[in-house]
Design a protein around this motif. Structure first.
Motif, PDB file in Angstrom:
ATOM      1  N   ARG A 119       0.864  -1.187   0.000  1.00  0.00           N
ATOM      2  CA  ARG A 119       0.000   0.000   0.000  1.00  0.00           C
ATOM      3  C   ARG A 119       0.892   1.225   0.000  1.00  0.00           C
TER       4      ARG A 119
ATOM      5  N   SER B  25      -6.832   4.129   2.819  1.00  0.00           N
ATOM      6  CA  SER B  25      -6.080   4.706   3.931  1.00  0.00           C
ATOM      7  C   SER B  25      -6.590   4.178   5.272  1.00  0.00           C
ATOM      8  N   ARG B  26      -7.792   3.612   5.282  1.00  0.00           N
ATOM      9  CA  ARG B  26      -8.351   3.040   6.505  1.00  0.00           C
ATOM     10  C   ARG B  26      -7.775   1.657   6.805  1.00  0.00           C
ATOM     11  N   TRP B  27      -7.081   1.076   5.843  1.00  0.00           N
ATOM     12  CA  TRP B  27      -6.554  -0.275   5.981  1.00  0.00           C
ATOM     13  C   TRP B  27      -5.041  -0.228   6.151  1.00  0.00           C
ATOM     14  N   SER B  28      -4.530  -1.050   7.026  1.00  0.00           N
ATOM     15  CA  SER B  28      -3.091  -1.056   7.314  1.00  0.00           C
ATOM     16  C   SER B  28      -2.346  -1.966   6.347  1.00  0.00           C
ATOM     17  N   ALA B  29      -1.027  -1.864   6.393  1.00  0.00           N
ATOM     18  CA  ALA B  29      -0.185  -2.764   5.601  1.00  0.00           C
ATOM     19  C   ALA B  29      -0.422  -4.207   6.031  1.00  0.00           C
ATOM     20  N   GLU B  30      -0.683  -4.415   7.320  1.00  0.00           N
ATOM     21  CA  GLU B  30      -0.947  -5.764   7.828  1.00  0.00           C
ATOM     22  C   GLU B  30      -2.251  -6.318   7.252  1.00  0.00           C
ATOM     23  N   ASP B  31      -3.249  -5.450   7.094  1.00  0.00           N
ATOM     24  CA  ASP B  31      -4.510  -5.876   6.482  1.00  0.00           C
ATOM     25  C   ASP B  31      -4.268  -6.338   5.051  1.00  0.00           C
TER      26      ASP B  31
END
Length: 136
Positions: free
Chosen positions: A16, A97-103
């Motif tokens: 991302r 932008s609401r989602w993390s790299a881990e997601d």
């Protein structure tokens, strides 16, 4: 998102980006591909300005870079199909932008471990691991 898909196995690498830029795209591609250096022979990109730093990517991972013809996304069919699989998790219009790299890593893991008919019901992760072993 930057999505890279290995053509034979369908194995997905994804990152991302906080915004679209050639420098961020270059850094993400190198970070994703460098551990697989030697296994990556060619990279086919579309004609977006985010790939303006393609020469640096090719040099960093020792791969030849190709571009598909304008408006011919079918020349990158594996990548386009995989982007469609990602849309099952992040529908069009989703604010990433609401989602993390881990997601995103969890989504890539799920896609890479999903059996596929075209692979004889093996997973992309299994097929890609076999390909890496055969290179060693």
């Amino acid at each position: 998102l930057v999505t890279l898909v290995e053509r034979r196995s369908g194995y997905l690498l994804a990152a991302r980006l906080p915004r679209v830029s050639a420098d961020l795209t270059q850094a993400a591609m190198i970070r994703l591909l460098k551990p697989r250096r030697g296994a990556v022979k060619t990279i086919t990109l579309d004609n977006g300005s985010e790939f303006a730093s393609h020469v640096a990517v090719g040099q960093a991972v020792s791969a030849d870079i190709y571009f598909c013809d304008p408006y011919c996304s079918g020349q990158r069919g594996s990548n386009e199909n995989t982007n469609g699989l990602i849309r099952q998790y992040f529908p069009k219009g989703t604010d990433l932008s609401r989602w993390s790299a881990e997601d995103l890593e969890a989504v890539a893991l799920a896609i890479n471990n999903r059996p596929r008919k075209v692979l004889g019901w093996r997973t992309p992760a299994e097929v890609f691991a076999e390909q890496l072993r055969s290179l060693q």
